[in-house]
Design a protein around this motif. Structure first.
Motif, PDB file in Angstrom:
ATOM      1  N   GLN A  57       0.857  -1.187   0.000  1.00 12.19           N
ATOM      2  CA  GLN A  57       0.000   0.000   0.000  1.00 12.19           C
ATOM      3  C   GLN A  57       0.899   1.246   0.000  1.00 12.19           C
ATOM      4  OE1 GLN A  57      -2.697  -0.276   3.372  1.00 12.19           O
ATOM      5  NE2 GLN A  57      -3.171  -2.412   2.938  1.00 12.19           N
ATOM      6  N   PRO A  58       1.507   1.538  -1.131  1.00 11.98           N
ATOM      7  CA  PRO A  58       2.488   2.633  -1.160  1.00 11.98           C
ATOM      8  C   PRO A  58       1.924   3.980  -0.728  1.00 11.98           C
ATOM      9  CG  PRO A  58       1.915   1.888  -3.387  1.00 11.98           C
ATOM     10  CD  PRO A  58       1.354   0.892  -2.449  1.00 11.98           C
ATOM     11  N   GLU A  59       0.627   4.202  -0.957  1.00 14.28           N
ATOM     12  CA  GLU A  59       0.037   5.476  -0.546  1.00 14.28           C
ATOM     13  C   GLU A  59       0.023   5.628   0.966  1.00 14.28           C
ATOM     14  OE1 GLU A  59      -3.218   2.476  -0.403  1.00 14.28           O
ATOM     15  OE2 GLU A  59      -1.533   2.925  -1.739  1.00 14.28           O
ATOM     16  N   MET A  60       0.099   4.494   1.694  1.00 12.80           N
ATOM     17  CA  MET A  60       0.097   4.520   3.159  1.00 12.80           C
ATOM     18  C   MET A  60       1.493   4.293   3.734  1.00 12.80           C
ATOM     19  SD  MET A  60      -2.938   5.073   4.377  1.00 12.80           S
ATOM     20  CE  MET A  60      -2.811   4.402   6.030  1.00 12.80           C
ATOM     21  N   LYS A  61       2.508   4.268   2.889  1.00 11.37           N
ATOM     22  CA  LYS A  61       3.838   3.890   3.342  1.00 11.37           C
ATOM     23  C   LYS A  61       4.364   4.755   4.484  1.00 11.37           C
ATOM     24  CE  LYS A  61       7.515   4.403   0.682  1.00 11.37           C
ATOM     25  NZ  LYS A  61       8.521   4.165  -0.386  1.00 11.37           N
ATOM     26  N   GLU A 114      12.604   3.830   5.117  1.00  7.31           N
ATOM     27  CA  GLU A 114      11.340   4.278   4.513  1.00  7.31           C
ATOM     28  C   GLU A 114      10.743   5.481   5.229  1.00  7.31           C
ATOM     29  OE1 GLU A 114      10.729   3.322   1.728  1.00  7.31           O
ATOM     30  OE2 GLU A 114      11.942   1.510   1.635  1.00  7.31           O
TER      31      GLU A 114
END
Length: 404
Positions: free
Chosen positions: A200-204, A254
């Motif tokens: 879920q890259p938008e929530m990274k 990250e």
């Protein structure tokens, strides 16, 4: 002769189950299975595949569960409605102890050592239904069940189970000596969030911070209880803490707390402890170093490009496969093969992660994928144990050159 009679009896019992479930006559069951009533039970007791699939359809069971009833090694199938094979065959063990010989918890651990995580889930779920479990033992089984779900990539289940145990701890519902189980739950939730940040890259940013916090607190929790635990439980917890330390490096990159190159260097430097896995003692700690390789590969996929990426991935994937073979870890084999797929072609159905723009040529395009017989067996075994891996596994098998 006795074996043949046992097999036929099992088949009769399972067909009777289907008849009772459907409320049909024997003739109606036979018609649905494409058999004559007198010929439903073969003399050998070994039904053909179409009959097993047909029975599974009538029962609305998974085919594997029907096969277990027919060919399982638990002894004769019990009479109808007498209870499950697992419950009938389990040795009593010590009351209320999930790790006593013959207990469901110990059998679950034996399944995990063979990579049979799906069976471990079922056994641990059964263990939680045991009303005689102490609060401490229940917490330990609860935490281990969360960990097994995580291994199977059931991230929502792992996260939910770990969170529930942590809520119990916050409410004061757990005994003080359950601190080890709480620490393991914290580590599992941290790892689940770490994996989710890739999916879920938008929530990274949010997931990376939450994962980092949980993993740090999990390590601190393990450090606080190491003097009160011994034996296999201590080894298990120490390895969990070591995997968490490697996961913290990935999460710090990250969150922006650590430069990607520095994070990869930290992980690469740590692997000096396992330069030759064949000289290392197999066990949870060696497997923990394998997970460090996975974290390094994750960072290389996300932050490096071109030859530097391929070089780092080659080092990490080779090392994790060596450690997987030495430690016997099927979960590491799954990650090693998945990383090899990602390195070459990206996720199944997606563009390669390390590819240049569409139409250009990757440096791995001309690199043949060679698998020897042992690697093929490991790949096939991994496909059976991790259903989510099968699409990547089929691609690897189809594109590989098998070395005799």
């Amino acid at each position: 002769m006795a074996i043949l009679e046992c097999r036929r009896d099992r088949l009769v019992h399972v067909i009777d189950l289907a008849r009772l479930y459907r409320g049909w006559t024997r003739q109606e069951v036979a018609a649905a299975l494409g058999r004559e009533p007198a010929k439903m039970i073969p003399e050998s007791g070994n039904p053909k595949l179409d009959l097993v699939v047909g029975i599974a359809r009538l029962l609305e069971w998974p085919v594997g569960d029907v096969a277990d009833c027919l060919w399982g090694a638990e002894g004769a199938v019990p009479g109808l409605f007498e209870g499950s094979l697992d419950n009938a065959s389990a040795a009593p063990g010590a009351p209320g102890s999930p790790h006593a010989p013959g207990s469901l918890g110990e059998r679950a651990r034996a399944c995990r050592r063979q990579g049979l995580e799906h069976m471990a889930v079922s056994l641990l779920q059964q263990a939680l239904l045991d009303g005689s479990l102490s609060r401490l033992d229940r917490a330990q089984v609860h935490a281990e069940l969360a960990q097994v779900h995580f291994t199977l990539w059931h991230l929502a289940e792992a996260r939910a189970l770990a969170s529930e145990l942590l809520r119990q701890q916050e409410r004061g519902d757990l005994p003080a000596d359950a601190a080890g189980a709480v620490a393991l739950a914290r580590v599992v939730r941290g790892h689940a969030q770490r994996r989710l940040m890739r999916m879920q890259p938008e929530m990274k940013p949010v997931l990376a911070k939450a994962a980092c916090r949980d993993l740090i607190e999990g390590v601190e929790g393990v450090d606080a209880v190491v003097l009160t635990i011994d034996g296999a439980d201590l080894e298990h917890l120490l390895a969990a803490a070591h995997t968490a330390r490697g996961g913290i490096v990935e999460c710090e990159v990250e969150t922006g707390m650590l430069a990607a190159e520095r994070g990869i260097d930290q992980i690469m430097g740590g692997l000096d402890a396992v330069i030759d896995p064949l000289t290392c003692t197999p066990g949870p700690m060696l497997e923990a170093w394998g997970w460090w390789c996975v974290y390094g590969a994750n960072l290389a996929l996300a932050h490096l490009e071109g030859e530097s990426q391929n070089l780092a991935l080659g080092i990490f994937t080779n090392k994790v496969l060596e450690i997987a073979e030495r430690s016997g870890s099927w979960a590491l084999r799954e990650r090693a093969f998945s990383l090899e797929h990602l390195r070459r072609w990206g996720a199944p159905g997606a563009l390669p992660v390390n590819s240049a723009p569409r139409g250009s040529k990757s440096s791995t395009d001309d690199e043949p994928l060679l698998l020897d017989q042992d690697q093929v067996r490991a790949l096939i075994g991994t496909m059976g144990r991790f259903p989510a891996f099968r699409p990547a596994g089929w691609t690897l098998l189809h594109r590989a050159t098998i070395v005799e």
